[in-house]
Design an enzyme around this catalytic site. Structure first.
Site, short mmCIF file in Angstrom:
data_model
loop_
_atom_site.label_atom_id
_atom_site.label_comp_id
_atom_site.label_asym_id
_atom_site.label_seq_id
_atom_site.Cartn_x
_atom_site.Cartn_y
_atom_site.Cartn_z
N ILE A 207 -4.88 -8.29 8.55
CA ILE A 207 -5.31 -7.03 9.20
C ILE A 207 -6.81 -7.02 9.47
O ILE A 207 -7.27 -6.64 10.55
CB ILE A 207 -4.89 -5.81 8.36
CG1 ILE A 207 -3.39 -5.55 8.48
CG2 ILE A 207 -5.67 -4.57 8.76
CD1 ILE A 207 -2.95 -5.09 9.86
N GLY A 208 -7.61 -7.45 8.50
CA GLY A 208 -9.05 -7.48 8.68
C GLY A 208 -9.46 -8.38 9.83
O GLY A 208 -10.32 -8.03 10.65
N LYS B 87 2.33 6.56 4.81
CA LYS B 87 2.23 5.10 4.93
C LYS B 87 2.72 4.43 3.64
O LYS B 87 3.37 3.38 3.69
CB LYS B 87 0.78 4.70 5.20
CG LYS B 87 0.51 3.19 5.18
CD LYS B 87 1.19 2.46 6.31
CE LYS B 87 0.96 0.94 6.25
NZ LYS B 87 -0.45 0.55 6.33
N ASN C 76 8.20 -3.36 2.29
CA ASN C 76 7.54 -4.52 1.70
C ASN C 76 8.31 -5.18 0.56
O ASN C 76 8.57 -6.39 0.61
CB ASN C 76 6.13 -4.14 1.24
CG ASN C 76 5.05 -4.68 2.17
OD1 ASN C 76 4.79 -5.87 2.19
ND2 ASN C 76 4.46 -3.79 2.95
N SER D 64 3.38 -8.22 4.30
CA SER D 64 2.26 -8.77 3.54
C SER D 64 2.68 -9.20 2.14
O SER D 64 2.19 -10.21 1.61
CB SER D 64 1.13 -7.74 3.47
OG SER D 64 1.57 -6.54 2.84
#
Length: 332
Positions: free
Chosen positions: A35-36, A203, A211, A274
């Site tokens: 994401i970064g 979220k 996940n 992730s």
């Protein structure tokens, strides 16, 4: 600014018509994972962006640029470093590390605590509070973009998702609008909310419902909603987590969150969650910040969450198995 979105059954196409931000903004992205790297890579097309990350990834980005494939296809050329460069004066600091690294991250970033606006797009709860203990101005955010770390210097944008931002501490409406427009200028559509705490809980529910299941079943997100048995587990986990979110004061609706969770899984169908990526690489997961947050809040409110508790225990067991087989700690 005018944002027009065209929808069809297979994709979403967003057309931005806005006045381009002309001033170059200095941005530091601390935590250049999937994401970064995605946010930093896109922002580097217009602005002065430095990614801070691990040696192999940083070396590849320096040598060949950052390759983004999938829904977005670019080769970005951000600055990249393993440590914060001397003389850096960022206007914005994006914190995109794993949640368990937030406290240590803020030690490295304390020089910018008074000058920069800090933006967290991390998973789980508690990150904004941790950042705000050091930084003066903090924006909390969530994103449902699905991004997979392919390898050093390369990520895959596997699914388009909603990005929300809101004030956490000492941030004005004009600051939020500026950040929203900064993102929109590079194709990331973000919405400003006045209730970011509810968004963080929403979220969290979505993450907790996708996940751990994807990680344990070892399947991409889309498989969960195509498999009736896995879909049933997702819906039950979502119900439990929503009840906890309500008890914590979040203004959420069970049916809306169920629909939202399924929609996120569909939009990111090709993405490997992730947590699954972490287990694949024998890295520590964010299970404690995601499902662990729900289990601990459920205990406070005396709410039964057997499925969330089971998923939490199973993922923790997988992490423990890595420690046993490697003879060392799970890699952070």
């Amino acid at each position: 600014m005018y944002i027009k979105t065209r929808r069809c059954e297979t994709h979403i196409e967003t057309v931005l018509e806005c006045a381009r931000i002309t001033r170059i903004v200095e941005i530091l992205v601390f935590g250049a994972g999937a994401i970064g790297s995605f946010f930093g890579g896109l922002l580097s097309q217009r602005h002065d962006v430095t990614l801070i990350g691990r040696a192999e990834h940083i070396s590849a980005v320096k040598s060949h640029g950052l390759r983004v494939s999938g829904k977005t296809s670019i080769i970005a050329k951000p600055h990249a470093a393993m440590r914060v460069p001397q003389g850096a004066k960022p206007d914005f600091v994006f914190v995109t590390t794993k949640s368990y690294d937030t406290a240590n991250t803020m030690i490295a970033l304390r020089a910018f605590a008074d000058r920069a606006i800090f933006v967290t797009l991390q998973n789980g709860l508690g990150n904004a509070e941790t950042i705000a203990r050091t930084a003066r101005r903090v924006v909390a955010g969530t994103t449902a973009h699905g991004v997979t770390f392919v390898g050093p210097g390369e990520i895959r944008h596997a699914g388009v998702g909603e990005t929300m931002i809101g004030a956490w501490s000492r941030v004005s409406e004009s600051d939020l609008v500026r950040l929203r427009d900064l993102l929109a200028d590079v194709g990331i559509v973000a919405s400003v909310t006045s209730d970011i705490r509810t968004e963080l809980w929403s979220k969290l529910v979505v993450n907790a419902s996708i996940n751990p299941i994807a990680a344990l079943a070892e399947v991409p997100n889309g498989r969960i909603v195509r498999d009736k048995l896995l879909l049933g587990v997702l819906e039950a986990v979502c119900r439990e987590a929503t009840a906890v979110a309500k008890a914590e004061g979040a203004r959420v609706d069970e049916e809306e969150l169920r629909h939202r969770t399924i929609l996120v899984a569909k939009r990111t169908a090709a993405n490997r969650a992730s947590m699954l990526q972490d287990l694949d690489r024998h890295h520590r997961t964010e299970i404690d910040a995601i499902t662990g947050s729900i289990v601990r809040a459920a205990e406070r409110h005396r709410i039964s969450v057997p499925l969330n508790a089971s998923l939490y225990a199973l993922v923790r067991a997988r992490e423990a198995a890595f420690r046993v087989t490697s003879g060392a700690n799970v890699r952070d």
